[in-house]
Design a protein around this motif. Sequence first.
Motif, mmCIF file in Angstrom:
data_model
loop_
_atom_site.group_PDB
_atom_site.id
_atom_site.type_symbol
_atom_site.label_atom_id
_atom_site.label_comp_id
_atom_site.label_asym_id
_atom_site.label_seq_id
_atom_site.Cartn_x
_atom_site.Cartn_y
_atom_site.Cartn_z
ATOM 1 N N THR A 1 0.831 -1.214 0.000
ATOM 2 C CA THR A 1 0.000 0.000 0.000
ATOM 3 C C THR A 1 0.859 1.256 0.000
ATOM 4 N N ILE A 2 1.888 1.264 0.843
ATOM 5 C CA ILE A 2 2.760 2.437 0.935
ATOM 6 C C ILE A 2 3.598 2.598 -0.331
ATOM 7 N N TYR A 3 4.177 1.506 -0.801
ATOM 8 C CA TYR A 3 5.066 1.605 -1.963
ATOM 9 C C TYR A 3 4.307 2.055 -3.214
ATOM 10 N N PHE A 4 3.155 1.431 -3.450
ATOM 11 C CA PHE A 4 2.382 1.755 -4.651
ATOM 12 C C PHE A 4 1.379 2.882 -4.408
ATOM 13 N N HIS A 5 1.371 3.417 -3.185
ATOM 14 C CA HIS A 5 0.381 4.398 -2.719
ATOM 15 C C HIS A 5 -1.003 4.070 -3.270
ATOM 16 N N ASP A 6 -1.417 2.842 -2.928
ATOM 17 C CA ASP A 6 -2.689 2.304 -3.408
ATOM 18 C C ASP A 6 -3.388 1.600 -2.247
ATOM 19 N N GLU A 7 -4.547 2.106 -1.848
ATOM 20 C CA GLU A 7 -5.267 1.559 -0.696
ATOM 21 C C GLU A 7 -5.854 0.178 -0.940
ATOM 22 N N THR A 8 -5.858 -0.290 -2.176
ATOM 23 C CA THR A 8 -6.423 -1.606 -2.480
ATOM 24 C C THR A 8 -5.768 -2.703 -1.648
ATOM 25 N N PHE A 9 -4.461 -2.623 -1.486
ATOM 26 C CA PHE A 9 -3.733 -3.674 -0.786
ATOM 27 C C PHE A 9 -4.131 -3.743 0.692
ATOM 28 N N ILE A 10 -4.226 -2.616 1.358
ATOM 29 C CA ILE A 10 -4.577 -2.636 2.777
ATOM 30 C C ILE A 10 -6.037 -3.034 2.963
ATOM 31 N N LYS A 11 -6.875 -2.774 1.964
ATOM 32 C CA LYS A 11 -8.263 -3.214 2.057
ATOM 33 C C LYS A 11 -8.376 -4.732 1.941
ATOM 34 N N TRP A 12 -7.428 -5.354 1.276
ATOM 35 C CA TRP A 12 -7.396 -6.808 1.185
ATOM 36 C C TRP A 12 -6.839 -7.441 2.466
ATOM 37 N N LYS A 13 -6.147 -6.661 3.281
ATOM 38 C CA LYS A 13 -5.452 -7.211 4.441
ATOM 39 C C LYS A 13 -6.352 -7.987 5.395
ATOM 40 N N PRO A 14 -7.524 -7.462 5.819
ATOM 41 C CA PRO A 14 -8.369 -8.252 6.726
ATOM 42 C C PRO A 14 -8.796 -9.582 6.131
ATOM 43 N N THR A 15 -9.114 -9.580 4.831
ATOM 44 C CA THR A 15 -9.524 -10.824 4.179
ATOM 45 C C THR A 15 -8.394 -11.840 4.171
ATOM 46 N N ILE A 16 -7.207 -11.389 3.786
ATOM 47 C CA ILE A 16 -6.049 -12.301 3.768
ATOM 48 C C ILE A 16 -5.792 -12.852 5.161
ATOM 49 N N LEU A 17 -5.897 -11.997 6.174
ATOM 50 C CA LEU A 17 -5.631 -12.425 7.545
ATOM 51 C C LEU A 17 -6.686 -13.419 8.028
ATOM 52 N N TYR A 18 -7.964 -13.103 7.796
ATOM 53 C CA TYR A 18 -9.028 -14.024 8.209
ATOM 54 C C TYR A 18 -8.878 -15.368 7.515
ATOM 55 N N TRP A 19 -8.586 -15.351 6.232
ATOM 56 C CA TRP A 19 -8.438 -16.611 5.499
ATOM 57 C C TRP A 19 -7.187 -17.356 5.923
ATOM 58 N N ALA A 20 -6.136 -16.625 6.295
ATOM 59 C CA ALA A 20 -4.934 -17.283 6.816
ATOM 60 C C ALA A 20 -5.247 -17.991 8.135
ATOM 61 N N PHE A 21 -6.020 -17.328 8.999
ATOM 62 C CA PHE A 21 -6.445 -17.964 10.248
ATOM 63 C C PHE A 21 -7.220 -19.249 9.942
ATOM 64 N N ALA A 22 -8.144 -19.171 8.970
ATOM 65 C CA ALA A 22 -8.961 -20.332 8.620
ATOM 66 C C ALA A 22 -8.089 -21.481 8.112
ATOM 67 N N VAL A 23 -7.116 -21.172 7.284
ATOM 68 C CA VAL A 23 -6.234 -22.201 6.737
ATOM 69 C C VAL A 23 -5.414 -22.847 7.852
ATOM 70 N N VAL A 24 -4.869 -22.040 8.751
ATOM 71 C CA VAL A 24 -4.084 -22.578 9.859
ATOM 72 C C VAL A 24 -4.931 -23.511 10.717
ATOM 73 N N LEU A 25 -6.142 -23.079 11.062
ATOM 74 C CA LEU A 25 -7.035 -23.911 11.875
ATOM 75 C C LEU A 25 -7.394 -25.207 11.142
ATOM 76 N N LEU A 26 -7.683 -25.091 9.837
ATOM 77 C CA LEU A 26 -8.084 -26.258 9.055
ATOM 78 C C LEU A 26 -6.942 -27.260 8.923
ATOM 79 N N VAL A 27 -5.764 -26.789 8.562
ATOM 80 C CA VAL A 27 -4.610 -27.675 8.397
ATOM 81 C C VAL A 27 -4.280 -28.375 9.716
ATOM 82 N N ALA A 28 -4.285 -27.611 10.812
ATOM 83 C CA ALA A 28 -3.975 -28.199 12.116
ATOM 84 C C ALA A 28 -4.994 -29.270 12.499
ATOM 85 N N GLN A 29 -6.267 -28.989 12.240
ATOM 86 C CA GLN A 29 -7.319 -29.912 12.663
ATOM 87 C C GLN A 29 -7.417 -31.144 11.764
ATOM 88 N N VAL A 30 -7.247 -30.963 10.462
ATOM 89 C CA VAL A 30 -7.433 -32.078 9.529
ATOM 90 C C VAL A 30 -6.172 -32.927 9.379
#
Length: 210
Positions: free
Chosen positions: A94-123
Motif C-alpha cells: 500500500t505504501i510503496y504503490f500508494h494504493d489503498e487496495t492492498f490494505i483493504k485486502w489485508k483483513p480478508t487475507i488475515l481471516y483466510w490465513a487464520f482459517a487455513v491454519v485452523l483447518l490444516v492443524a485440525q485435519v
Amino acid sequence: MKFLFDFFPVLLFFGVYKYGDNNQDWAHRMAVEFLGFMTAGGAVPASQSAILLATAAAIVATALQIGYLLARGRKIDTMLWLSLGVILVAGGATIYFHDETFIKWKPTILYWAFAVVLLVAQVFYRKNLMRSVMEAHLNLPDPIWNRVGYTWILFFVAMGLLNLLVAFVVFRTDTSAWVSFKLFGFTGIFFAFTMIQAMMLSKYIKEEDA
C-alpha cells in the motif's frame, strides 16, 4: 487491558486515518516527510496520505506488540505472527504503490490465513487449535470440540468474504466508511459470534451436567 492490547493496531489505524482525513494538509506533509522515500517514484498523492499514514501506524503498532511480548519473555501466538506478516506485505505494498487496495485486502487475507491454519492443524495434524485456547475454560466432548473448530474456520472464511463485500462493493468509493466498519462492524460481529457460541456451549454443558 488485553482487549486494548489485542486491538491496539486496529484502534491506531482508525485514529490516525480519521485525524489525517480531517486534516489533509497535515496528513500530506507527514506522509511526504516520513513515507515519501518508501513510495514508488517518491510521490505521495494527497488523496492517499491519510491511508498511508494509518497503514504505517498499524505496521509499527503490530511490531511493537511483538517486541513488547518478546521483552517480557512471553509466548507469541501464531496468529500474531501471521498478523505481522500480512500487515508487512499488504501494508508495505500500500505504501510503496500508494494504493489503498492492498490494505483493504489485508483483513480478508488475515481471516483466510487464520482459517487455513485452523483447518490444516485440525485435519492433517489432528490438533484443534481452538480447543487449545478454550480448553482451560470449557470441558467438552471431542465431537463438540471438532464442531467448535470447524465453526471458527467457517466464521473466518465468512469474515474474509464480508470484508471484500464491504471494501469493494458497499463502500467502494468511501474509504472512511470502510475504516469505520473495519473497527466497529467487525468488532461487533466478532463479539456477537463469541457470545452466541458461548451461550450455545453453556446450554450444552448444563444439559450434560444435568
